[in-house]
Enzyme design. Sequence first.
Site, PDB file in Angstrom:
ATOM      1  CG  ASN A  21      -1.820  -1.260   1.201  1.00 31.11           C
ATOM      2  OD1 ASN A  21      -1.720  -2.047   2.130  1.00 31.11           O
ATOM      3  ND2 ASN A  21      -2.602  -1.497   0.154  1.00 31.11           N
ATOM      4  CB  VAL A  78       0.847   6.432   2.649  1.00 31.09           C
ATOM      5  CG1 VAL A  78      -0.122   5.521   3.391  1.00 31.09           C
ATOM      6  CG2 VAL A  78       2.242   6.353   3.263  1.00 31.09           C
ATOM      7  CB  CYS A  79      -2.277   4.183  -1.765  1.00 28.65           C
ATOM      8  SG  CYS A  79      -1.240   5.107  -2.898  1.00 28.65           S
ATOM      9  CB  ILE A  80      -4.459   3.801   3.699  1.00 28.05           C
ATOM     10  CG1 ILE A  80      -3.973   5.089   4.368  1.00 28.05           C
ATOM     11  CG2 ILE A  80      -3.393   2.727   3.755  1.00 28.05           C
ATOM     12  CD1 ILE A  80      -3.662   4.933   5.846  1.00 28.05           C
ATOM     13  CB  ALA A  89       0.082   1.959  -3.724  1.00 29.83           C
TER      14      ALA A  89
END
Length: 170
Positions: A82, A89-91, A137
């Site tokens: 992720n 950061v891809c959350i 990601a």
Amino acid sequence: STKLQTETAVTRRFLELNKNPVEGFSAGLIDDNDLYRWEVLIIGPPDTLYEGGVFKAHLTFPKDYPLRPPKMKFITEIWHPNVDKNGDVCISILHEPGEDKYGYEKPEERWLPIHTVETIMISVISMLADPNGDSPANVDAAKEWREDRNGEFKRKVARCVRKSQETAFE
């Protein structure tokens, strides 16, 4: 003015955090004259592959925070499904508020103005402990995490952890 509201919100978050630190990370300003850019240190959570790591990341607040989420980018190299290869950061919690046009996330999983730096960091720490392989990601890291978790994936993470310890206090 909205600039003042944003500065007040960011300042309040900063003071709150320094008064009541959250286990697993610490935060400071990158530059004392810029409230909008923070540096955070995240300690790799115990009983995970990231244990013992000291990962540096930057949080950049938009001018209309808290209506929109900050962006978070790891400065320390980290291998994780992720986190993209640039460190972004891809959350869900950091995604713009509202409907997800791809239908992966419910609106309540995305950014809401009630979220704080604490809730972001707690989400990031739990992301380290439990990656989300469904919307990666870093596709390569996600593939390894699914297919070779105790082999190649584990080796790459271990290398990042070692490197993070060497560079943590530079």
